[in-house]
Design a protein around this motif. Structure first.
Motif, PDB file in Angstrom:
ATOM      1  N   VAL A   1      -6.786  -0.386 -12.689  1.00  0.00           N
ATOM      2  CA  VAL A   1      -6.560   0.167 -11.353  1.00  0.00           C
ATOM      3  C   VAL A   1      -5.747  -0.885 -10.601  1.00  0.00           C
ATOM      4  O   VAL A   1      -6.054  -2.079 -10.652  1.00  0.00           O
ATOM      5  CB  VAL A   1      -7.906   0.444 -10.638  1.00  0.00           C
ATOM      6  N   LEU A   2      -4.679  -0.438  -9.953  1.00  0.00           N
ATOM      7  CA  LEU A   2      -3.838  -1.344  -9.167  1.00  0.00           C
ATOM      8  C   LEU A   2      -4.046  -1.062  -7.688  1.00  0.00           C
ATOM      9  O   LEU A   2      -4.168   0.100  -7.290  1.00  0.00           O
ATOM     10  CB  LEU A   2      -2.357  -1.152  -9.524  1.00  0.00           C
ATOM     11  N   HIS A   3      -4.069  -2.114  -6.891  1.00  0.00           N
ATOM     12  CA  HIS A   3      -4.253  -1.987  -5.451  1.00  0.00           C
ATOM     13  C   HIS A   3      -2.961  -2.394  -4.753  1.00  0.00           C
ATOM     14  O   HIS A   3      -2.434  -3.476  -4.982  1.00  0.00           O
ATOM     15  CB  HIS A   3      -5.415  -2.849  -4.977  1.00  0.00           C
ATOM     16  N   ALA A   4      -2.446  -1.501  -3.915  1.00  0.00           N
ATOM     17  CA  ALA A   4      -1.257  -1.744  -3.110  1.00  0.00           C
ATOM     18  C   ALA A   4      -1.573  -1.170  -1.732  1.00  0.00           C
ATOM     19  O   ALA A   4      -1.114  -0.092  -1.380  1.00  0.00           O
ATOM     20  CB  ALA A   4      -0.037  -1.075  -3.730  1.00  0.00           C
ATOM     21  N   PRO A   5      -2.446  -1.870  -0.968  1.00  0.00           N
ATOM     22  CA  PRO A   5      -2.968  -1.303   0.281  1.00  0.00           C
ATOM     23  C   PRO A   5      -1.886  -0.657   1.137  1.00  0.00           C
ATOM     24  O   PRO A   5      -0.800  -1.225   1.265  1.00  0.00           O
ATOM     25  CB  PRO A   5      -3.573  -2.525   0.977  1.00  0.00           C
ATOM     26  N   PRO A   6      -2.170   0.537   1.623  1.00  0.00           N
ATOM     27  CA  PRO A   6      -3.427   1.295   1.595  1.00  0.00           C
ATOM     28  C   PRO A   6      -3.518   2.254   0.400  1.00  0.00           C
ATOM     29  O   PRO A   6      -4.153   3.291   0.485  1.00  0.00           O
ATOM     30  CB  PRO A   6      -3.373   2.083   2.893  1.00  0.00           C
ATOM     31  N   LEU A   7      -2.919   1.891  -0.724  1.00  0.00           N
ATOM     32  CA  LEU A   7      -2.877   2.774  -1.887  1.00  0.00           C
ATOM     33  C   LEU A   7      -3.719   2.225  -3.022  1.00  0.00           C
ATOM     34  O   LEU A   7      -3.867   1.006  -3.169  1.00  0.00           O
ATOM     35  CB  LEU A   7      -1.430   2.924  -2.370  1.00  0.00           C
ATOM     36  N   ILE A   8      -4.222   3.135  -3.828  1.00  0.00           N
ATOM     37  CA  ILE A   8      -4.900   2.787  -5.072  1.00  0.00           C
ATOM     38  C   ILE A   8      -4.214   3.577  -6.175  1.00  0.00           C
ATOM     39  O   ILE A   8      -4.014   4.789  -6.053  1.00  0.00           O
ATOM     40  CB  ILE A   8      -6.405   3.094  -5.006  1.00  0.00           C
ATOM     41  N   LEU A   9      -3.854   2.877  -7.239  1.00  0.00           N
ATOM     42  CA  LEU A   9      -3.207   3.498  -8.383  1.00  0.00           C
ATOM     43  C   LEU A   9      -4.186   3.483  -9.543  1.00  0.00           C
ATOM     44  O   LEU A   9      -4.720   2.426  -9.891  1.00  0.00           O
ATOM     45  CB  LEU A   9      -1.924   2.740  -8.755  1.00  0.00           C
ATOM     46  N   ARG A  10      -4.433   4.651 -10.119  1.00  0.00           N
ATOM     47  CA  ARG A  10      -5.397   4.792 -11.207  1.00  0.00           C
ATOM     48  C   ARG A  10      -4.816   5.712 -12.271  1.00  0.00           C
ATOM     49  O   ARG A  10      -3.806   6.371 -12.055  1.00  0.00           O
ATOM     50  CB  ARG A  10      -6.712   5.356 -10.675  1.00  0.00           C
ATOM     51  N   ARG A  11      -5.488   5.785 -13.403  1.00  0.00           N
ATOM     52  CA  ARG A  11      -5.049   6.650 -14.500  1.00  0.00           C
ATOM     53  C   ARG A  11      -5.133   8.118 -14.060  1.00  0.00           C
ATOM     54  O   ARG A  11      -6.151   8.533 -13.505  1.00  0.00           O
ATOM     55  CB  ARG A  11      -5.933   6.425 -15.719  1.00  0.00           C
ATOM     56  N   PRO A  12      -4.094   8.909 -14.306  1.00  0.00           N
ATOM     57  CA  PRO A  12      -4.189  10.350 -14.035  1.00  0.00           C
ATOM     58  C   PRO A  12      -5.233  10.977 -14.966  1.00  0.00           C
ATOM     59  O   PRO A  12      -5.333  10.620 -16.141  1.00  0.00           O
ATOM     60  CB  PRO A  12      -2.790  10.878 -14.365  1.00  0.00           C
TER      61      PRO A  12
END
Length: 181
Positions: free
Chosen positions: A12-23
């Motif tokens: 999981v990658l954090h790029a505030p205010p976003l969270i990137l996760r596996r679809p």
């Protein structure tokens, strides 16, 4: 096995205010809604139009397991609003950056943050030496995203658009770790 041979492993990658996760399969309805938008599909090389549940299932079953692909979500809301990923290249030290985002989220700085997190992962964790990308000339907003990340134009060519079935003028770009903004 190295990270290069196991693209299905992704944090999981954090790029505030976003969270990137596996679809995941639970994202299917959002994927169909977003990719089913003709304005989005005509800006992408690999997305057909019309786009339906079978296309989303193909994406989840055949693309996600073999590429470094992340669902873009807003922190506090796990709903998929877009996708960003790296497609492994013929050279194991390279990959191609691709992305799409729901129209209602355009112009909010989401894609530069998301793509930046993925590019950073590609260089820092996967050890990539080159990341390429491209955009259709008629989509200058995508070009601005890539410019913000430090991508440099390498040329122009005709490329295919699955949604329109017609060749389109495409701008090709490249980024090395030293140029990453």
């Amino acid at each position: 096995m190295s990270a290069m041979t196991r693209p299905f492993d992704r944090p999981v990658l954090h790029a505030p205010p976003l969270i990137l996760r596996r679809p995941e399969p639970r994202d299917s309805d959002a994927i169909v809604r977003i990719c089913g938008d003709a304005e989005i599909a005509r800006r992408l090389a690999r997305v057909p139009h019309p786009y339906g549940a079978t296309d989303a299932a193909f994406f989840l079953d055949h693309v996600v397991p073999h590429e470094w692909v992340w669902a873009i979500t807003l922190d506090g809301d796990d709903t998929l609003i877009g996708v960003v990923g790296l497609t492994p290249g013929d050279d194991p030290a390279s990959a191609e950056l691709g992305y799409w985002l729901a129209r209602e989220h355009w112009g909010r700085g989401i894609m530069p943050r998301s793509a930046g997190a993925v590019v950073g992962y590609g260089f820092d964790t996967l050890g990539l030496s080159t990341i390429t990308s491209g955009y259709f000339e008629a989509n200058p907003a995508s070009g601005r995203v890539l410019a913000k990340l430090g991508f440099v134009e390498t040329g122009r060519q005709m490329g295919d658009c699955l949604a329109t079935g017609a060749p389109v003028s495409t701008v090709r770009l490249v980024l090395q770790p030293a140029g990453f903004a």
